[in-house]
Design a protein around this motif. Structure first.
Motif, PDB file in Angstrom:
ATOM      1  N   THR A 280       0.957  -1.103  -0.120  1.00 27.20           N
ATOM      2  CA  THR A 280      -0.140  -0.001  -0.008  1.00 27.20           C
ATOM      3  C   THR A 280       0.881   1.279  -0.160  1.00 27.20           C
ATOM      4  O   THR A 280       0.296   2.446  -0.156  1.00 27.20           O
ATOM      5  CB  THR A 280      -0.965  -0.129   1.263  1.00 27.20           C
ATOM      6  OG1 THR A 280      -0.276  -0.057   2.370  1.00 27.20           O
ATOM      7  CG2 THR A 280      -2.065  -1.119   1.130  1.00 27.20           C
ATOM      8  N   GLY A 281       2.127   1.143  -0.071  1.00 30.91           N
ATOM      9  CA  GLY A 281       2.818   2.294   0.028  1.00 30.91           C
ATOM     10  C   GLY A 281       3.543   2.647  -1.311  1.00 30.91           C
ATOM     11  O   GLY A 281       3.005   2.218  -2.507  1.00 30.91           O
ATOM     12  N   ARG A 282       4.573   3.057  -1.303  1.00 31.28           N
ATOM     13  CA  ARG A 282       5.407   3.792  -2.479  1.00 31.28           C
ATOM     14  C   ARG A 282       6.677   2.928  -2.796  1.00 31.28           C
ATOM     15  O   ARG A 282       7.363   2.854  -1.691  1.00 31.28           O
ATOM     16  CB  ARG A 282       5.350   5.150  -2.701  1.00 31.28           C
ATOM     17  CG  ARG A 282       4.027   5.855  -2.785  1.00 31.28           C
ATOM     18  CD  ARG A 282       4.018   7.444  -2.627  1.00 31.28           C
ATOM     19  NE  ARG A 282       2.849   8.009  -3.032  1.00 31.28           N
ATOM     20  CZ  ARG A 282       2.489   8.620  -4.034  1.00 31.28           C
ATOM     21  NH1 ARG A 282       3.104   8.306  -5.103  1.00 31.28           N
ATOM     22  NH2 ARG A 282       1.355   9.016  -4.281  1.00 31.28           N
ATOM     23  N   TYR A 283       7.110   3.157  -3.948  1.00 29.01           N
ATOM     24  CA  TYR A 283       8.815   2.625  -4.191  1.00 29.01           C
ATOM     25  C   TYR A 283       9.668   3.641  -4.535  1.00 29.01           C
ATOM     26  O   TYR A 283       9.474   4.475  -5.556  1.00 29.01           O
ATOM     27  CB  TYR A 283       8.776   1.586  -5.078  1.00 29.01           C
ATOM     28  CG  TYR A 283       9.958   0.864  -5.498  1.00 29.01           C
ATOM     29  CD1 TYR A 283      10.547  -0.230  -4.676  1.00 29.01           C
ATOM     30  CD2 TYR A 283      10.874   1.142  -6.564  1.00 29.01           C
ATOM     31  CE1 TYR A 283      11.658  -0.822  -4.892  1.00 29.01           C
ATOM     32  CE2 TYR A 283      12.167   0.936  -6.902  1.00 29.01           C
ATOM     33  CZ  TYR A 283      12.446  -0.293  -5.866  1.00 29.01           C
ATOM     34  OH  TYR A 283      13.874  -0.861  -6.311  1.00 29.01           O
ATOM     35  N   PRO A 284      10.804   3.739  -3.789  1.00 31.34           N
ATOM     36  CA  PRO A 284      11.747   5.129  -4.150  1.00 31.34           C
ATOM     37  C   PRO A 284      12.376   4.601  -5.586  1.00 31.34           C
ATOM     38  O   PRO A 284      12.956   3.967  -5.802  1.00 31.34           O
ATOM     39  CB  PRO A 284      12.873   4.984  -2.932  1.00 31.34           C
ATOM     40  CG  PRO A 284      12.103   4.047  -1.955  1.00 31.34           C
ATOM     41  CD  PRO A 284      11.248   3.102  -2.747  1.00 31.34           C
ATOM     42  N   ALA A 285      12.142   5.586  -6.323  1.00 30.89           N
ATOM     43  CA  ALA A 285      12.805   5.655  -7.821  1.00 30.89           C
ATOM     44  C   ALA A 285      14.172   5.720  -7.771  1.00 30.89           C
ATOM     45  O   ALA A 285      14.870   4.713  -8.520  1.00 30.89           O
ATOM     46  CB  ALA A 285      12.464   6.723  -8.590  1.00 30.89           C
ATOM     47  N   SER A 286      14.902   6.054  -6.751  1.00 27.02           N
ATOM     48  CA  SER A 286      16.425   5.996  -6.675  1.00 27.02           C
ATOM     49  C   SER A 286      17.175   4.920  -6.212  1.00 27.02           C
ATOM     50  O   SER A 286      18.293   4.513  -6.368  1.00 27.02           O
ATOM     51  CB  SER A 286      16.772   7.091  -5.484  1.00 27.02           C
ATOM     52  OG  SER A 286      16.276   6.756  -4.279  1.00 27.02           O
ATOM     53  N   CYS A 287      16.090   3.812  -5.914  1.00 24.33           N
ATOM     54  CA  CYS A 287      16.612   2.385  -5.372  1.00 24.33           C
ATOM     55  C   CYS A 287      17.090   1.640  -6.794  1.00 24.33           C
ATOM     56  O   CYS A 287      17.652   0.827  -6.504  1.00 24.33           O
ATOM     57  CB  CYS A 287      15.578   1.480  -4.927  1.00 24.33           C
ATOM     58  SG  CYS A 287      15.400   2.142  -2.978  1.00 24.33           S
ATOM     59  N   GLY A 288      16.311   2.086  -7.986  1.00 21.56           N
ATOM     60  CA  GLY A 288      16.563   1.063  -9.238  1.00 21.56           C
ATOM     61  C   GLY A 288      15.935  -0.324  -8.891  1.00 21.56           C
ATOM     62  O   GLY A 288      14.927  -0.453  -8.226  1.00 21.56           O
ATOM     63  N   GLU A 289      16.540  -1.272  -9.988  1.00 15.96           N
ATOM     64  CA  GLU A 289      15.819  -2.373  -9.529  1.00 15.96           C
ATOM     65  C   GLU A 289      16.228  -3.067  -8.404  1.00 15.96           C
ATOM     66  O   GLU A 289      17.550  -3.286  -8.405  1.00 15.96           O
ATOM     67  CB  GLU A 289      16.133  -3.262 -10.845  1.00 15.96           C
ATOM     68  CG  GLU A 289      15.462  -4.394 -10.997  1.00 15.96           C
ATOM     69  CD  GLU A 289      15.702  -5.113 -12.424  1.00 15.96           C
ATOM     70  OE1 GLU A 289      14.735  -4.923 -13.357  1.00 15.96           O
ATOM     71  OE2 GLU A 289      16.694  -6.117 -12.629  1.00 15.96           O
ATOM     72  N   ARG A 290      15.419  -3.712  -7.469  1.00 17.82           N
ATOM     73  CA  ARG A 290      15.618  -4.448  -6.417  1.00 17.82           C
ATOM     74  C   ARG A 290      14.928  -5.736  -6.309  1.00 17.82           C
ATOM     75  O   ARG A 290      13.781  -5.853  -7.008  1.00 17.82           O
ATOM     76  CB  ARG A 290      15.411  -3.800  -5.163  1.00 17.82           C
ATOM     77  CG  ARG A 290      16.133  -2.271  -4.876  1.00 17.82           C
ATOM     78  CD  ARG A 290      17.759  -2.735  -4.663  1.00 17.82           C
ATOM     79  NE  ARG A 290      18.497  -1.538  -4.567  1.00 17.82           N
ATOM     80  CZ  ARG A 290      18.732  -1.046  -3.405  1.00 17.82           C
ATOM     81  NH1 ARG A 290      18.442  -1.637  -2.083  1.00 17.82           N
ATOM     82  NH2 ARG A 290      19.635   0.235  -3.320  1.00 17.82           N
ATOM     83  N   GLU A 291      15.423  -6.646  -5.488  1.00 18.73           N
ATOM     84  CA  GLU A 291      14.728  -7.754  -5.321  1.00 18.73           C
ATOM     85  C   GLU A 291      14.515  -8.185  -3.854  1.00 18.73           C
ATOM     86  O   GLU A 291      15.432  -7.519  -3.034  1.00 18.73           O
ATOM     87  CB  GLU A 291      15.306  -8.929  -5.766  1.00 18.73           C
ATOM     88  CG  GLU A 291      15.255  -9.044  -7.414  1.00 18.73           C
ATOM     89  CD  GLU A 291      15.957 -10.310  -7.929  1.00 18.73           C
ATOM     90  OE1 GLU A 291      16.653 -11.223  -7.358  1.00 18.73           O
ATOM     91  OE2 GLU A 291      15.947 -10.346  -9.191  1.00 18.73           O
ATOM     92  N   TRP A 292      13.300  -8.675  -3.522  1.00 18.83           N
ATOM     93  CA  TRP A 292      13.151  -8.818  -2.051  1.00 18.83           C
ATOM     94  C   TRP A 292      12.483 -10.147  -1.782  1.00 18.83           C
ATOM     95  O   TRP A 292      11.306 -10.785  -2.286  1.00 18.83           O
ATOM     96  CB  TRP A 292      12.200  -7.897  -1.403  1.00 18.83           C
ATOM     97  CG  TRP A 292      11.684  -8.116  -0.035  1.00 18.83           C
ATOM     98  CD1 TRP A 292      12.257  -8.761   0.787  1.00 18.83           C
ATOM     99  CD2 TRP A 292      10.581  -7.241   0.426  1.00 18.83           C
ATOM    100  NE1 TRP A 292      11.766  -8.403   2.078  1.00 18.83           N
ATOM    101  CE2 TRP A 292      10.873  -7.767   2.002  1.00 18.83           C
ATOM    102  CE3 TRP A 292       9.667  -6.697   0.168  1.00 18.83           C
ATOM    103  CZ2 TRP A 292       9.889  -6.995   2.701  1.00 18.83           C
ATOM    104  CZ3 TRP A 292       8.690  -5.941   1.123  1.00 18.83           C
ATOM    105  CH2 TRP A 292       8.825  -6.325   2.542  1.00 18.83           C
ATOM    106  N   PRO A 293      13.455 -11.200  -1.322  1.00 19.09           N
ATOM    107  CA  PRO A 293      13.100 -12.629  -1.083  1.00 19.09           C
ATOM    108  C   PRO A 293      12.290 -12.618   0.168  1.00 19.09           C
ATOM    109  O   PRO A 293      12.605 -12.043   1.356  1.00 19.09           O
ATOM    110  CB  PRO A 293      14.226 -13.436  -1.005  1.00 19.09           C
ATOM    111  CG  PRO A 293      15.503 -12.371  -0.774  1.00 19.09           C
ATOM    112  CD  PRO A 293      14.986 -11.063  -1.078  1.00 19.09           C
ATOM    113  N   VAL A 294      11.146 -13.290  -0.024  1.00 19.82           N
ATOM    114  CA  VAL A 294      10.383 -13.335   1.639  1.00 19.82           C
ATOM    115  C   VAL A 294       9.944 -14.824   1.628  1.00 19.82           C
ATOM    116  O   VAL A 294       9.698 -15.650   0.943  1.00 19.82           O
ATOM    117  CB  VAL A 294       9.249 -12.448   1.236  1.00 19.82           C
ATOM    118  CG1 VAL A 294       8.101 -12.689   2.526  1.00 19.82           C
ATOM    119  CG2 VAL A 294       9.429 -11.005   1.004  1.00 19.82           C
ATOM    120  N   ALA A 295      10.157 -15.396   2.904  1.00 21.60           N
ATOM    121  CA  ALA A 295       9.617 -16.569   3.373  1.00 21.60           C
ATOM    122  C   ALA A 295       7.993 -16.847   3.115  1.00 21.60           C
ATOM    123  O   ALA A 295       7.384 -15.747   3.734  1.00 21.60           O
ATOM    124  CB  ALA A 295      10.115 -16.985   4.715  1.00 21.60           C
TER     125      ALA A 295
END
Length: 535
Positions: A280-295
């Motif tokens: 429900t939030g926003r993603y910082p454009a300055s982060c570039g491409e990221r991955e988030w592994p979640v159990a």
């Protein structure tokens, strides 16, 4: 999107790391013949007179190490160290061989360094060429591509049955003549007798390291979310892998110009409904491409959902459901798919400190005896192995074989015995190749960020460890003289991570073994005594 590229950070693609390991590990020359053993390595230690291998008195803790401990408010008694030359090393006439023993017989929790016991026991008891054999059975006749009955997938405890390999297995099923299942797909994981942990190890249950072992472990029970920002549209594209039947997640989110720090929190993720994840939030454009592994929040449902999605994604048809169950006695073997060899598996376990893979290997030590793998049975087998090969050395206390435990313990002296025995064994090359190269790969790569000019870079092969109150390192170090060493250092204190630089300093002290004046150690000894008396 390439599937292998999307999963690279979490599934530990090792092509580059392996080539680097081969290039750099050649500097660590192994004995032509492995004649020595743990028993004859003569690792002795007496806290009173400070004896180390060969009976030599230890050097004082280096001045920098003592200063780092003092600054972090960690007493020297919270540090266990044993640094010793490897026997029959090349050495050098100008070398001052490093000997350092400090609380080497104290029983401490070394965190993930405990994986060294599991991986070397695996090499010794199973062999580097050992493979886990995943098998597929049919419980009914197959006519014109249709199975009139159940398809049974029996897990072997394979530590790395990731998406690509599962897709390959299902492709083999279709190539073997089964394209439609008029029954159920039954998942048999009875090779292990384990239960999902009722409580996570810590207060971050969705961290992938909290995944529990499983006889049919698929993709580490994790979902990897990939975020690709598109500045033109002001949106970030969201994709996830692997596919899961009935699962949904947002495909787009608005971008923000906020700093990239703590970007996961800015997403305001809601994983309370396992089948419908929300951001429900926003993603910082300055982060570039990221991955988030979640159990996956509902681990019991993970394998059935992945199996169903991949079967149908590949064009397979299914009349029934995907469920857990034992292989019926009447089922016939359709195909067998071996895992990667143990020599490759332990690279993920040690270089990248993969906890669930370590637990899979640990359970295999007992499942290979014919009964379902159990932690208790694996503890017994490893205990017997230790007593037979390391008589006279303090026995390690193992829980699940990964170091992700508050109960596992060892001494620096026992870990040194293990390292020296592994160096002299026929499996030395496989064992050292599984360790992270300092400043180059795995969990030891960050040394280069902390100290870009460190002489340790490329000259140490290490297993690191970290818990809330533990920082540790163990492995092999190549001195500037050419002498090789084993090094074990464990900080066990609430401020351990504030003093982690002391471990880097011990590595540097070991590498710099050509410095001439022995008298330089004397001020350090005096300094050490002053610091200890002030505590």
């Amino acid at each position: 999107m390439s599937a292998s590229r999307a999963r690279r950070p979490f599934l530990f693609t090792l092509a580059h790391a392996a080539s680097a390991a081969l290039a750099l590990s050649s500097a660590l020359v192994w004995p032509a013949s492995a004649q020595s053993s743990a028993q004859n390595s003569r690792l002795t230690h007496t806290e009173g007179d400070q004896q180390t291998p060969g009976g030599r008195a230890h050097a004082a803790l280096p001045r920098q190490v003592l200063q780092t401990l003092q600054k972090a408010q960690v007493p020297p008694s919270a540090l266990s160290v044993l640094i010793a030359p490897l026997p029959n090393g090349p050495g050098s006439g100008k070398a001052l061989p490093r000997h350092l023993s400090h609380h080497a017989q104290a029983s401490v929790n070394p965190a993930s360094v405990m994986k060294l016991f599991t991986t070397y026991a695996g090499l010794s008891l199973l062999g580097p060429d050992h493979v886990w054999r995943n098998r597929v059975y049919t419980d009914g006749p197959v006519r014109d591509g249709v199975l009139q009955g159940n398809l049974v997938v029996r897990g072997s405890g394979d530590p790395k049955l990731v998406v690509e390999r599962l897709q390959e297995l299902l492709n083999q099923v279709r190539s073997a003549g089964v394209r439609e299942v008029r029954g159920d797909i039954v998942l048999d994981r009875s090779v292990f007798d384990v239960r999902e942990r009722s409580e996570p190890f810590d207060d971050e249950p969705l961290r992938p390291y909290n995944a529990g072992p499983d006889g049919l472990l698929l993709n580490f029970k994790a979902v990897v979310y990939k975020f690709t920002p598109d500045a033109a549209s002001g949106l970030v594209q969201v994709r996830f892998e692997p596919p899961l039947a009935g699962f949904s997640a947002p495909t787009q989110l608005p971008l923000t110009q906020a700093p990239c720090s703590d970007w996961r929190r800015q997403l305001q993720a809601d994983f309370s409904q396992p089948q419908q994840v929300r951001f429900t939030g926003r993603y910082p454009a300055s982060c570039g491409e990221r991955e988030w592994p979640v159990a996956y929040p509902e681990p019991e449902a993970y394998a059935p959902r992945v199996m169903q999605a991949l079967w149908q994604e590949g064009g397979g048809k299914l009349t029934g459901q995907v469920r857990y169950g034992p292989r019926p006695a009447s089922a016939r073997l359709l195909l067998e798919a071996p895992s990667l060899p143990l020599s490759e598996i332990i690279q993920d376990i040690n270089k990248f400190s993969n906890n669930v893979m370590a637990q899979q290997l640990y359970l295999t030590l007992s499942s290979e005896m014919g009964a379902p793998g159990r932690f208790e049975a694996s503890r017994l087998r490893l205990s017997q192995w230790w007593r037979q090969g390391f008589a006279g050395h303090a026995e390690p206390v193992l829980d699940n074989g990964s170091g992700l435990s508050r109960h596992e313990r060892s001494t620096a002296q026992a870990l040194t015995a293990l390292l020296q025995a592994a160096h002299a064994s026929p499996h030395a090359r496989h064992f050292v190749d599984s360790l992270a190269i300092a400043g180059v790969d795995g969990t030891a790569a960050r040394l280069k960020d902390r100290s870009p000019q460190s002489p340790v870079i490329g000259h140490a092969w290490l297993k690191t460890g970290s818990l809330r109150d533990v920082a540790s390192v163990a492995g092999y170090v190549q001195g500037q003289s050419g002498q090789r060493y084993t090094l074990v250092a464990v900080l066990h204190h609430p401020n351990a991570h504030q003093a982690r630089a002391a471990l880097d300093q011990l590595l540097e002290w070991t590498v710099r073994d050509t410095a001439p004046p022995a008298q330089k150690e004397q001020p350090d000894r005096a300094r050490h005594g002053a610091l200890r008396s002030s505590r």
